[in-house]
Scaffold this motif. Sequence first.
Motif, mmCIF file in Angstrom:
data_model
loop_
_atom_site.group_PDB
_atom_site.id
_atom_site.type_symbol
_atom_site.label_atom_id
_atom_site.label_comp_id
_atom_site.label_asym_id
_atom_site.label_seq_id
_atom_site.Cartn_x
_atom_site.Cartn_y
_atom_site.Cartn_z
ATOM 1 N N THR B 143 3.828 -4.521 -0.101
ATOM 2 C CA THR B 143 3.862 -3.524 0.972
ATOM 3 C C THR B 143 2.657 -3.705 1.895
ATOM 4 O O THR B 143 1.762 -4.520 1.623
ATOM 5 C CB THR B 143 3.798 -2.092 0.397
ATOM 6 O OG1 THR B 143 2.453 -1.849 -0.065
ATOM 7 C CG2 THR B 143 4.761 -1.898 -0.751
ATOM 8 N N GLU B 145 0.398 -1.786 2.021
ATOM 9 C CA GLU B 145 -0.782 -1.330 1.260
ATOM 10 C C GLU B 145 -1.069 -2.261 0.083
ATOM 11 O O GLU B 145 -1.777 -1.879 -0.853
ATOM 12 C CB GLU B 145 -0.564 0.104 0.771
ATOM 13 C CG GLU B 145 -0.412 1.089 1.929
ATOM 14 C CD GLU B 145 -0.192 2.528 1.474
ATOM 15 O OE1 GLU B 145 -0.518 2.841 0.312
ATOM 16 O OE2 GLU B 145 0.303 3.326 2.288
ATOM 17 N N TYR B 153 5.238 2.282 -6.535
ATOM 18 C CA TYR B 153 5.794 2.431 -5.192
ATOM 19 C C TYR B 153 6.778 3.598 -5.129
ATOM 20 O O TYR B 153 6.684 4.469 -4.266
ATOM 21 C CB TYR B 153 6.492 1.126 -4.784
ATOM 22 C CG TYR B 153 7.452 1.283 -3.636
ATOM 23 C CD1 TYR B 153 6.997 1.404 -2.318
ATOM 24 C CD2 TYR B 153 8.823 1.333 -3.874
ATOM 25 C CE1 TYR B 153 7.889 1.578 -1.279
ATOM 26 C CE2 TYR B 153 9.715 1.507 -2.831
ATOM 27 C CZ TYR B 153 9.250 1.635 -1.531
ATOM 28 O OH TYR B 153 10.139 1.821 -0.502
ATOM 29 N N LEU B 157 3.924 6.809 -5.316
ATOM 30 C CA LEU B 157 3.667 6.863 -3.872
ATOM 31 C C LEU B 157 4.896 7.308 -3.084
ATOM 32 O O LEU B 157 4.877 7.311 -1.844
ATOM 33 C CB LEU B 157 3.167 5.492 -3.387
ATOM 34 C CG LEU B 157 1.853 5.037 -4.058
ATOM 35 C CD1 LEU B 157 1.490 3.620 -3.647
ATOM 36 C CD2 LEU B 157 0.710 5.998 -3.714
ATOM 37 N N GLY B 158 5.968 7.690 -3.788
ATOM 38 C CA GLY B 158 7.135 8.269 -3.120
ATOM 39 C C GLY B 158 7.713 7.388 -2.023
ATOM 40 O O GLY B 158 8.179 7.910 -1.000
ATOM 41 N N CYS B 159 7.703 6.068 -2.206
ATOM 42 C CA CYS B 159 8.287 5.102 -1.243
ATOM 43 C C CYS B 159 7.601 5.130 0.123
ATOM 44 O O CYS B 159 8.195 4.681 1.116
ATOM 45 C CB CYS B 159 9.789 5.340 -1.035
ATOM 46 S SG CYS B 159 10.778 5.261 -2.527
ATOM 47 N N ARG B 160 6.394 5.685 0.202
ATOM 48 C CA ARG B 160 5.735 5.790 1.505
ATOM 49 C C ARG B 160 5.257 4.448 2.074
ATOM 50 O O ARG B 160 5.421 4.212 3.278
ATOM 51 C CB ARG B 160 4.559 6.780 1.439
ATOM 52 C CG ARG B 160 5.012 8.243 1.510
ATOM 53 C CD ARG B 160 3.818 9.171 1.679
ATOM 54 N NE ARG B 160 2.836 8.974 0.625
ATOM 55 C CZ ARG B 160 2.887 9.573 -0.568
ATOM 56 N NH1 ARG B 160 3.870 10.399 -0.852
ATOM 57 N NH2 ARG B 160 1.960 9.349 -1.463
ATOM 58 N N LYS B 162 5.090 0.690 3.472
ATOM 59 C CA LYS B 162 6.137 -0.097 4.127
ATOM 60 C C LYS B 162 6.404 -1.365 3.298
ATOM 61 O O LYS B 162 5.505 -2.149 3.035
ATOM 62 C CB LYS B 162 5.647 -0.473 5.531
ATOM 63 C CG LYS B 162 6.746 -0.957 6.453
ATOM 64 C CD LYS B 162 6.213 -1.198 7.849
ATOM 65 C CE LYS B 162 7.201 -1.973 8.717
ATOM 66 N NZ LYS B 162 7.844 -3.116 8.078
ATOM 67 N N ASP B 241 16.451 2.984 2.485
ATOM 68 C CA ASP B 241 15.087 2.727 2.957
ATOM 69 C C ASP B 241 14.731 1.252 2.818
ATOM 70 O O ASP B 241 14.134 0.643 3.711
ATOM 71 C CB ASP B 241 14.068 3.558 2.159
ATOM 72 C CG ASP B 241 14.251 5.054 2.398
ATOM 73 O OD1 ASP B 241 14.731 5.421 3.496
ATOM 74 O OD2 ASP B 241 13.915 5.836 1.488
#
Lengths: 342, 342
Positions: B143, B145, B153, B157-160, B162, B241
Amino acid sequence: MTRVLALCGGVGGAKLAAGLASVLPAADLTVVVNTGDDFEHLGLTICPDLDSTMYALAGVNDEQRGWGRRGESWDFMSALEGLGGPTWFGLGDRDLATHVMRSHRLAQGVSLSQVTAQLATALGIGCRLAPMSDHPVRTCVHTDEGPLGFQDYFVRLGCRPKVERLEYVGATQAKLSRDLQAALSSSRLECIVICPSNPWLSIDPILALPGLRFALRCCEVPIVAVSPIVAGRAIKGPAADIMRALGYTVDATNIGRHYRNLIDLLVVDEQDAESNAAIEALGIAPIRAPIVMKDEAARRRLAKTVLDAADRWPGRAEHPAQKKVFGAVVPQDGAPVAPRSR
Amino acid sequence: MTRVLALCGGVGGAKLAAGLASVLPAADLTVVVNTGDDFEHLGLTICPDLDSTMYALAGVNDEQRGWGRRGESWDFMSALEGLGGPTWFGLGDRDLATHVMRSHRLAQGVSLSQVTAQLATALGIGCRLAPMSDHPVRTCVHTDEGPLGFQDYFVRLGCRPKVERLEYVGATQAKLSRDLQAALSSSRLECIVICPSNPWLSIDPILALPGLRFALRCCEVPIVAVSPIVAGRAIKGPAADIMRALGYTVDATNIGRHYRNLIDLLVVDEQDAESNAAIEALGIAPIRAPIVMKDEAARRRLAKTVLDAADRWPGRAEHPAQKKVFGAVVPQDGAPVAPRSR
């Protein structure tokens, strides 16, 4: 700097530890707990005596059941049973959090002392709570059915096999935990308390650590034990059964005999007044008090009795009961003991 | 001997697996599950997709919540929080029995396949349930990040972050589980089902196992996928997503495109009828059916639709949609595919 060091096993000992914690400033108390009952189960390292003491000190213990946490639920156990897992050792849902956290930290290389301190702090315990050692010691019960791990003997087989002798496997290789060492060398130490835990199963594994008996005597402070036997019966647990199996009459005098050459004072129940003379003959000063701790008031009262008795103790060379036998006192690990003064 | 092999990920896939189990004799079905979501947490090996599928097959899953066991309690979690433990990953009291049992058996050297079979049998599951591999494969989400474990992930991190790309760490060193191999070589195999799980997160880790794509095509039986996308949306989870993040339009056609050169039939929802021509152009026969599984009847209906479609499939060389593109079909691992017949 610790003023009072308590050596403690399971439930009975934990009650007095909680009593001591409620009457002493937090910084004054170190509670050191037996780890001989520890065992590995389902991949988890379980420390029953540490947990009983920790839960009692945190006030989250189940007094009715005698072990584990109050308001416990058992959904893990019922699911475990449904999966064909072993159910002979009860693991409550809340209790399990302790075992999982501890086992995880130990596997990460954190010491049992550190994990214990972290868990105790999280539960709001102010005094120092520590295992007797960071090295594994495992009490082995040699029985007519062969050698058994303590929990196997005690829980899985319900104390049915005949006990022949006890062995504290690993004890001679184990080192005292840092907190135990620190308490023993504390310049403010005033009293060592042996809680009313099972002498053979809870206290002896601690005393089996190399050098500890000698170190205890070198502290030159009174060592006060509280009898786990009241009127010929154990208040809780297998102490009476173990005494009989090992060939002892179940009475407070034999608790004194077991701790001879180690303790200065023995607190026995008012019902056991007739043991006074026999205990005095052992060079131990008997203290009579109600020692069954039914509620918090009783725990505080007994804690105060213990601390007061230690406070009034004039020193070994001065106490009439000890004067008589003093010359003969040699600690069990062979080193002679110097007269103590305060 | 297995007649139907289902490849399955988490919740959506588990529903169809349960549907297949309810319409097929137990001996006819093998369900093989993604283990790319597995991770180590608090010293426990947790297999979310295996658990979702196992609980769904056993009928003990929580349909409302979408994961874990029905009638779950959370006392472990609340105690864990009280001890300062990590609470970002939910562990129900009953669910925990699965994790503790599995982790313990794995530590004893038992394979994940064996543990899974034992747990499934204990829960009364008749069909064969197996992990894709006994070797660890861990989906890494690269990602903006940095690289993240899938549960980090997805849950922590709730799929935040990218998503840039996905990596199935360990896949190239992993071997197919014995049950997967046995299903692929079953002389009675009639159909392979790719359940409506997330293609990138649940099915691709399975397909990344060495030789599996080629082995699937060599079975000479229809491969039927069910779209996890309905009317431009994922029924559950991060499939939409992920598709957007990877640059795809979220529609059933792109599910077909993803599985091109692998599947023969794609079951799409009635709402996605306009995708038919595009799917046919990929050499895949589209099947229209209601694919949202709201209850047991819907699960059974979709399972029957899938099995009927496979049953009616005339073979690749005969199907009009496949005839057109047949000459161009080369599997992704490079080996040419021979025409199949039944």
